[in-house]
Design a protein around this motif. Structure first.
Motif, PDB file in Angstrom:
ATOM      1  N   GLY A 163       6.157   2.819   5.338  1.00  0.00           N
ATOM      2  CA  GLY A 163       6.850   2.328   4.156  1.00  0.00           C
ATOM      3  C   GLY A 163       7.968   3.286   3.766  1.00  0.00           C
ATOM      4  O   GLY A 163       7.865   4.503   3.979  1.00  0.00           O
ATOM      5  N   ALA A 164       9.029   2.749   3.194  1.00  0.00           N
ATOM      6  CA  ALA A 164      10.207   3.570   2.874  1.00  0.00           C
ATOM      7  C   ALA A 164       9.871   4.699   1.901  1.00  0.00           C
ATOM      8  O   ALA A 164      10.262   5.854   2.119  1.00  0.00           O
ATOM      9  N   LEU A 165       9.149   4.391   0.824  1.00  0.00           N
ATOM     10  CA  LEU A 165       8.801   5.430  -0.152  1.00  0.00           C
ATOM     11  C   LEU A 165       7.815   6.423   0.456  1.00  0.00           C
ATOM     12  O   LEU A 165       7.946   7.635   0.268  1.00  0.00           O
ATOM     13  N   GLY A 224      -8.029  24.886   5.576  1.00  0.00           N
ATOM     14  CA  GLY A 224      -6.907  25.207   6.453  1.00  0.00           C
ATOM     15  C   GLY A 224      -6.040  23.996   6.709  1.00  0.00           C
ATOM     16  O   GLY A 224      -4.824  24.100   6.827  1.00  0.00           O
ATOM     17  N   SER A 225      -6.690  22.813   6.787  1.00  0.00           N
ATOM     18  CA  SER A 225      -5.923  21.599   7.070  1.00  0.00           C
ATOM     19  C   SER A 225      -6.669  20.367   6.581  1.00  0.00           C
ATOM     20  O   SER A 225      -7.883  20.380   6.392  1.00  0.00           O
ATOM     21  N   VAL A 226      -5.881  19.310   6.374  1.00  0.00           N
ATOM     22  CA  VAL A 226      -6.400  18.006   5.982  1.00  0.00           C
ATOM     23  C   VAL A 226      -5.842  16.996   6.974  1.00  0.00           C
ATOM     24  O   VAL A 226      -4.625  16.911   7.158  1.00  0.00           O
ATOM     25  N   LEU A 227      -6.732  16.235   7.617  1.00  0.00           N
ATOM     26  CA  LEU A 227      -6.343  15.211   8.591  1.00  0.00           C
ATOM     27  C   LEU A 227      -6.482  13.845   7.943  1.00  0.00           C
ATOM     28  O   LEU A 227      -7.555  13.504   7.439  1.00  0.00           O
ATOM     29  N   VAL A 228      -5.401  13.047   7.972  1.00  0.00           N
ATOM     30  CA  VAL A 228      -5.340  11.790   7.227  1.00  0.00           C
ATOM     31  C   VAL A 228      -4.911  10.638   8.137  1.00  0.00           C
ATOM     32  O   VAL A 228      -3.873  10.733   8.800  1.00  0.00           O
ATOM     33  N   PRO A 229      -5.679   9.525   8.152  1.00  0.00           N
ATOM     34  CA  PRO A 229      -5.250   8.352   8.914  1.00  0.00           C
ATOM     35  C   PRO A 229      -3.931   7.797   8.374  1.00  0.00           C
ATOM     36  O   PRO A 229      -3.667   7.868   7.168  1.00  0.00           O
ATOM     37  N   VAL A 230      -3.131   7.216   9.275  1.00  0.00           N
ATOM     38  CA  VAL A 230      -1.820   6.695   8.866  1.00  0.00           C
ATOM     39  C   VAL A 230      -1.659   5.246   9.307  1.00  0.00           C
ATOM     40  O   VAL A 230      -1.771   4.929  10.480  1.00  0.00           O
ATOM     41  N   CYS A 231      -1.371   4.389   8.329  1.00  0.00           N
ATOM     42  CA  CYS A 231      -0.963   3.010   8.614  1.00  0.00           C
ATOM     43  C   CYS A 231       0.509   2.918   8.227  1.00  0.00           C
ATOM     44  O   CYS A 231       1.385   3.250   8.998  1.00  0.00           O
ATOM     45  N   ASN A 232       0.761   2.539   6.979  1.00  0.00           N
ATOM     46  CA  ASN A 232       2.154   2.534   6.537  1.00  0.00           C
ATOM     47  C   ASN A 232       2.505   3.800   5.768  1.00  0.00           C
ATOM     48  O   ASN A 232       3.611   3.952   5.296  1.00  0.00           O
ATOM     49  N   SER A 287       0.806  -1.217   0.000  1.00  0.00           N
ATOM     50  CA  SER A 287       0.000   0.000   0.000  1.00  0.00           C
ATOM     51  C   SER A 287       0.839   1.267   0.000  1.00  0.00           C
ATOM     52  O   SER A 287       0.298   2.363  -0.066  1.00  0.00           O
ATOM     53  N   ASP A 288       2.153   1.139   0.035  1.00  0.00           N
ATOM     54  CA  ASP A 288       2.987   2.318  -0.151  1.00  0.00           C
ATOM     55  C   ASP A 288       3.811   2.218  -1.439  1.00  0.00           C
ATOM     56  O   ASP A 288       4.791   2.918  -1.611  1.00  0.00           O
ATOM     57  N   ALA A 289       3.360   1.373  -2.379  1.00  0.00           N
ATOM     58  CA  ALA A 289       4.009   1.297  -3.684  1.00  0.00           C
ATOM     59  C   ALA A 289       3.769   2.611  -4.438  1.00  0.00           C
ATOM     60  O   ALA A 289       2.779   3.311  -4.198  1.00  0.00           O
ATOM     61  N   PHE A 290       4.641   2.933  -5.358  1.00  0.00           N
ATOM     62  CA  PHE A 290       4.551   4.196  -6.098  1.00  0.00           C
ATOM     63  C   PHE A 290       3.168   4.392  -6.721  1.00  0.00           C
ATOM     64  O   PHE A 290       2.559   5.458  -6.567  1.00  0.00           O
ATOM     65  N   ASP A 291       2.665   3.383  -7.433  1.00  0.00           N
ATOM     66  CA  ASP A 291       1.369   3.525  -8.104  1.00  0.00           C
ATOM     67  C   ASP A 291       0.230   3.711  -7.107  1.00  0.00           C
ATOM     68  O   ASP A 291      -0.730   4.425  -7.385  1.00  0.00           O
TER      69      ASP A 291
END
Length: 194
Positions: free
Chosen positions: A118-120, A48-56, A24-28
């Motif tokens: 994820g690294a990318l 003013g802001s965007v709140l985003v859930p984070v997994c990887n 799910s953190d692949a470039f595409d």
């Protein structure tokens, strides 16, 4: 299967059956997530802001790149459960930091239990994201209940974290409309009603 062995088991199955694993953190995938960011700035350029859930980090990375490319003044903020805050730890230290799965698996927000960004995704988060915040398990439950009661949205805990962050941190958010990403409704009707 113990959580710490799930990724290895997945890789073994992939090898055995010749299947591709799309992370799910692949470039595409990150680029695809960017379409949500593009829609946000098209529909609400004065946010003013965007709140985003984070997994990887793939969703956050894609949205951050798209938002910052068009409206750099909009603050993009990642949100994690306190009990799975490896991304927030990475953001604060400036170094991609892993947490043991025994820690990240404590949160009920099971879609956000990845032990490391994820690294990318991390490259984009480090460059484009303005902040990372965390929310408690109680705040996640409160947000999910509010989304169901007020909007009829059955948000899974992972999907409710951005709304939880708004409720918990709204006093410190910049002026202007706030966008919260509701990213999952994978919850049984009985569970959502409780």
């Amino acid at each position: 299967m113990p959580p710490a062995l799930r990724e290895d088991a997945c890789l073994a199955l992939s090898d055995r059956f010749g299947a591709a694993i799309i992370r799910s953190d692949a470039f595409d995938v990150i680029a695809g997530h960017g379409s949500a960011g593009a829609e946000i700035v098209q529909d609400l350029p004065d946010a003013g802001s965007v709140l985003v859930p984070v997994c990887n980090g793939g969703l956050l990375a894609g949205i951050a790149v798209a938002v910052k490319a068009t409206c750099p003044a909009i603050r993009v903020i990642g949100v994690e459960p306190e009990l799975a805050a490896d991304g927030a730890a990475s953001f604060r230290s400036g170094t991609r930091t892993a947490w043991p799965v025994e820690l990240t698996y404590r949160t009920r927000a099971d879609g956000l239990r990845a032990p490391v960004l994820g690294a990318l995704a991390w490259e984009h988060i480090h460059r484009y994201v303005d902040d990372m915040v965390t929310v408690t398990e109680d705040a996640i439950d409160t947000a999910a209940a509010l989304l169901l009661r007020e909007l009829g949205e059955r948000a899974e805990p992972s999907g409710a974290v951005a709304t939880a962050a708004y409720l918990a941190h709204r006093a410190s958010l910049p002026p202007g409309p706030v966008v919260t990403i509701l990213s999952g409704g994978n919850v049984a009707s009985a569970a959502a009603a409780s």
